[in-house]
Design an enzyme around this catalytic site. Structure first.
Site: not given
Ligand code: NOJ
Length: 754
Positions: A264, A295-298
């Site tokens: 992130f 990717s990481d979440w969002g």
């Protein structure tokens, strides 16, 4: 005969579009190659039939609506799967449930491509092991690898193909709540553990259906967030990045990890999820990583909030160009990548490379041959929480315990003694499991109270909660006092609950929260032997705790079998052998504090505070407990440190031998640690660095020679010109039971002309 498929792809990092025949001997392998010609042909065949939309679809990951693990937004997932616009899902568990979704993908989408199911199997799936930081405190690579093998077996039987683990972020600041998910502050220890975990998850035989793909996360430097705030900025020199934060990731690539997760955080001005330097230059080109990056979440969406992308399309452009193959829950790769291809910003060949990587992972798992390989409910039942899984969880929880203080040998207690078990964490099912408990059921957790009752007999255990974890009420103190009065020994179970650590749970105070210190003070005033069992997911500040307790045992958040495991340790059925994987500070003002810091130009003389030196005026520099520290019920002495040579040649090796003796009255295990200091370098070097460790069992009275071997490569670092290698000169080697080890010897590394 294998089918020959023609495929266009670009080589990573160069814009040349090549046309390759996957079967031809002379053609370069596709960037996503599985290494198996039959599987490569399957992937290439699929790619050749896919529309642009379907290729982009493979790059999209949606979460199930139940149990989202991030800020979820709903979508019609079934429609997306049918349309071929979803390649992977997370948070779908259970052999039967995941099968129903797999059937939609296989039966109702045009090309029948199965889904890849990912899940956070962080410290166990059904059988929950101690939190990762606790496991690291065991320094027991075999036990850690075994815990992941068990987690993989349980998870794979429940339909899971891929775990978002291991988290290999080095964490030097305990304010950061996610310290609990990693292996602590040290690069060397963290690297060894990362490799053990990857072997545990992925196994060594891809034909077996009880392995899961691993994911090295969060790439990179997520643990270096300023002020310990989650998701926050990191600013690091390239040298520190490469020396401290990257080695566990590099080791993960070398160990064959299947996937990476982009972090992130903003790293030096470029968020990791849009960072070409990290993902393309280092991961792909320097390290040759062949798997895919999620990717990481969002985190693709968040490129806008970071202020580096002006729109969803711009965010997708950044992330994809930087090297993120799969979009976890930003819900942006579709449709923005399609639009970007039509606009000529990104080529369809580039999309095909990313889709190929994901299809290759599916192929390697055997899903292109049998999409339901992981969907057998009867197997799920048979695998979960087998007696041997529970035994392994109990054993690792015991091995993770770190004994910090043991005045008058209060521990171990005698089995004939009665115990008052007091505290808000003594009988809590949910807290003992820690954060990321996957599908661990609170009803399966055995609390401290239950564990002590099993080991000592229910009539010998008097329980009182005393107070809440964070609540202000002291109403329960009276009950706690009266339970304590009845018993021979007080065991206070204090510290952090499961919700105080993990993602988004940073703290500014590291004291036991709420009324817990007040409760401990009341118990102390009774004048009875008092043991504190500390549950925590980070280093805590214990200056106020130590004077109130005879013994302090760090249990971390010990998992499903935590109760009986800690009862084993407290009663001496197991002699504690854990060592701190992270420095315990005296106070928050010392943060960040870690053992392998540099020397200042005005170092503080040991134990003294002198004016105009690099010391605080209101606190010692030294921590309360150093990295690597941990007591045993027995004592170990180190003697006779010998080096095979005083001059290590560039092509030679150096044997370091020490005699370890168990001089106490219990059998026990010791983690023998070897540290090195490079005295003069072209750039300043840490005051010491861990370069080896061994966990050794010795019977009481036994002594043994312990051997380590150092090579010049073990002394390598990023020199002034940023080349990596050792520099000739003088070194010190320290061997002992923690990072303050005093037993030392000297040697020199010879130049290359000698
Ligand atoms: C966000 C976390 O940072 C990451 O570690 C986790 O794997 C994903 N959410 C999925 O749950």
């Amino acid at each position: 005969m294998l089918k020959t498929a023609t495929l266009s792809f670009i080589l990573v990092g160069c814009a040349t579009v090549l046309s390759a025949q996957t079967k031809s001997d002379s053609a370069p392998a596709a960037p996503w190659s599985t290494g198996d010609a039959r599987l490569d042909a399957k992937v290439a065949d699929l790619l050749s039939q896919m529309t642009l939309e379907e290729k982009v679809g493979q790059l999209v990951q949606h979460s199930s609506d139940d149990h989202p693990t991030g800020p979820a937004t709903k979508s019609n997932i079934l429609a997306e799967i049918r349309a071929g616009r979803c390649g992977s899902m997370l948070n779908v568990t259970g052999a039967a449930y995941s099968k129903t979704l797999q059937e939609v993908a296989v039966n109702e989408s045009r090309l029948h491509i199965p889904l890849l199911f990912g899940y956070d199997v962080i410290h166990g799936y059904k059988t929950i092991f101690p939190i990762n930081l606790g496991q690291a405190a065991s320094w027991d690579l075999k036990a850690i690898e075994n815990s992941e093998r068990i987690a993989a077996t349980e998870a794979a039987a429940a339909g899971i193909h891929w775990t978002f683990s291991p988290m290999v972020d080095v964490a030097r600041d305990p304010r950061w709540g996610r310290m609990s998910e990693g292996s602590g502050e040290d690069t060397f220890l963290g690297t060894k553990i990362a490799v053990a975990r990857i072997h545990g998850f992925q196994g060594d035989d891809p034909k077996r259906d009880d392995w899961v793909l691993a994911c090295a996360k969060h790439f990179a430097a997520y643990g270096a967030a300023q002020a310990g705030r989650d998701y926050f900025t990191t600013e690091l020199s390239e040298r520190t990045l490469r020396e401290v934060y990257l080695p566990p990731f590099k080791a993960a690539v070398d160990a064959g990890v299947a996937t990476f997760m982009a972090a992130f955080n903003d790293l030096n001005g470029t968020p990791a999820s849009g960072n070409t330097f990290l993902l393309n230059t280092i991961l792909r080109r320097e390290w040759g990583f062949k798997g895919f990056v999620v990717s990481d979440w969002g985190s693709i969406n968040e490129l806008q909030m970071h202020g580096i992308a002006s729109s969803p399309r711009d965010a997708v452009r950044h992330a994809f160009r930087a090297g993120v193959d799969m979009d976890m829950e930003s819900k942006m790769y579709y449709p923005e990548l399609v639009t970007l291809v039509h606009a000529g910003d990104i080529t369809e060949d580039q999309v095909a490379v990313s889709a190929g990587r994901i299809l290759a992972a599916k192929a390697k798992l055997g899903l292109l041959d049998d999409p339901y390989r992981y969907n057998h409910p009867e197997r799920e039942k048979a695998e979960e929480m087998k007696p041997e899984n529970l035994l392994a969880a109990r054993d690792l929880a015991r091995r993770s315990c770190v004994l910090l203080q043991n005045v008058n040998h209060t521990l171990p207690i005698k089995k004939t003694q009665t115990v008052a078990l007091i505290g808000p964490l003594a009988d809590s099912r949910i807290d003992i499991l820690g954060s990321w408990r996957a599908r661990g059921e609170t009803s399966d957790a055995v609390t401290f109270k239950e564990g002590f009752e099993q080991v000592l007999g229910a009539k010998n255990v008097f329980y009182a909660k005393g107070c809440g974890i964070t609540e202000p009420s002291v109403e329960g103190f009276a009950d706690a006092r009266s339970a304590a009065r009845k018993a021979d020994v007080i065991v206070a179970v204090l510290g952090e609950g499961w919700e105080m650590t993990g993602e988004g749970h940073s703290r500014t105070s590291l004291d036991p929260p709420g009324q817990q210190l007040a409760l401990l003070t009341e118990l102390h005033e009774l004048g009875k032997p008092l043991v504190v069992v500390l549950t925590c997911g980070r280093a805590l500040t214990l200056e106020k705790v130590l004077p109130l307790a005879d013994s302090v045992l760090v249990a971390w958040l010990p998992g499903t079998m935590g109760g009986p495991a800690i009862a084993d340790v407290v009663t001496g059925a197991y002699n504690p052998s854990g060592k701190l994987p992270v420095t315990f500070p005296r106070n928050v003002g010392q943060l960040p504090i870690f053992y392998n810091h540099k020397s200042s130009g005005r170092p503080q003389p040991p134990g003294e505070r002198v004016q105009y030196r690099s010391n605080y005026i209101d606190s010692p520099n030294s921590p309360l407990f150093p990295f690597g520290y941990g007591l045993s019920y027995t004592q170990f002495t180190y003697k006779n440190l010998r080096l095979s040579t005083k001059r290590l040649k560039q092509d030679g090796s150096l044997d370091v031998r020490v005699t370890l003796k168990n001089t106490g009255s219990y059998d026990g295990e010791e983690v023998v640690q070897l540290y090195v200091r490079d005295l003069i370098g072209s750039v300043t070097r840490p005051v010491r660095e861990l370069k080896g460790f061994q966990k050794v069992f010795l019977k009481k009275g036994e002594s043994r020679d312990i051997d380590f071997t150092l090579s010049p490569q073990d002394l390598a670092f990023y020199r002034a010109d940023m080349t990596f290698g050792p520099e000739p000169g003088d070194f010190q080697v320290f061997v002992g039971g923690d990072s303050d080890a005093t037993l030392h010897a000297s040697f020199a590394l010879a130049g290359s002309d000698e």
